[in-house]
Design an enzyme around this catalytic site. Sequence first.
Site, short mmCIF file in Angstrom:
data_model
loop_
_atom_site.label_atom_id
_atom_site.label_comp_id
_atom_site.label_asym_id
_atom_site.label_seq_id
_atom_site.Cartn_x
_atom_site.Cartn_y
_atom_site.Cartn_z
N GLU A 67 -0.47 -8.39 5.18
CA GLU A 67 -0.26 -8.59 6.63
C GLU A 67 -1.58 -8.61 7.39
O GLU A 67 -1.60 -8.96 8.56
CB GLU A 67 0.67 -7.48 7.18
CG GLU A 67 0.07 -6.10 7.32
CD GLU A 67 -0.09 -5.34 6.00
OE1 GLU A 67 0.12 -5.93 4.92
OE2 GLU A 67 -0.46 -4.16 6.05
N HIS A 111 -3.14 -5.19 1.60
CA HIS A 111 -2.40 -5.44 2.85
C HIS A 111 -2.30 -6.94 3.15
O HIS A 111 -3.14 -7.46 3.89
CB HIS A 111 -3.12 -4.75 4.02
CG HIS A 111 -2.99 -3.26 4.01
ND1 HIS A 111 -2.03 -2.59 4.72
CD2 HIS A 111 -3.71 -2.33 3.35
CE1 HIS A 111 -2.16 -1.29 4.52
NE2 HIS A 111 -3.18 -1.10 3.69
N CYS A 167 0.83 -1.21 0.00
CA CYS A 167 0.00 0.00 0.00
C CYS A 167 0.87 1.26 0.00
O CYS A 167 1.49 1.57 -1.01
CB CYS A 167 -1.00 -0.06 1.15
SG CYS A 167 -2.41 1.00 0.89
N1 GLN Z 1 -3.45 6.41 1.09
C1 GLN Z 1 -2.18 6.14 1.73
C2 GLN Z 1 -1.06 6.87 0.99
O1 GLN Z 1 -1.29 7.44 -0.02
C3 GLN Z 1 -1.88 4.66 1.71
C4 GLN Z 1 -2.86 3.92 2.60
C5 GLN Z 1 -2.37 2.65 3.18
O2 GLN Z 1 -1.17 2.38 3.22
N2 GLN Z 1 -3.29 1.86 3.70
O3 GLN Z 1 0.05 6.89 1.43
#
Ligand code: GLN
Length: 207
Positions: free
Chosen positions: A185, A183, A86
């Site tokens: 994890e 994610h 992410c």
């Molecule tokens: N929206 C976040 C970003 O742009 C990422 C969100 C996440 O890691 N769950 O950094």
Amino acid sequence: MTLTVGVLGLQGDIEEHVSSLEAACSNLGVEGDVILVKSVDDAKRVHALVIPGGESTVMGGLSSIKGLMPALRDRVGHGLPTLGTCAGMILLAKGSRDRVVGETRQALIGTLNITVERNSFGRQRESFETTLELGLPGGDGFHGVFIRAPQVRSVGDGVKELARLDDAVVAVQQGRTIATAFHPELSGSTLVHEHLISLATGKAAAT
Ligand code: GLN
């Protein structure tokens, strides 16, 4: 040999990755020591690295302030087995823009030949879970948890797609770098973390 596995320990869901990595090492029968990477010295001594989810602007900013960015670029760019999830995917990308606010000129590691759109599926309340076909051994029916997730917008040379959600690319591998918009994890599965460990032990091939 004990494998030293690092989690970038500046911000985000650090503890979830520590637990997943410990479980992955144990499942594979690998002796692993999981540490938090907060300094250049930490970054220099790990055999594999996770860059967690969280807020990519915060993690990038803190990495820059702490002088970690050049070390991360050097290690990841020279083939350190690395998993970015992410916000971690965003930090690895060579370019990013936000779906709503556009260019943010955030600090990026930039070694992964993709560009991403941040918050691509919407804000927190549009977060969701779904089943994915993940292109790793045993990855069919993988439980994908998407929280303010990015989408890959362009895939450059040397990058293999690992998963799509409808038309959106949501997981990739380039060499020994794996990046997921979701994610792993939080998925209840250690499959992706096991793949990272296998890249570090030489049991999985770089793409
Ligand atoms: N929206 C976040 C970003 O742009 C990422 C969100 C996440 O890691 N769950 O950094």
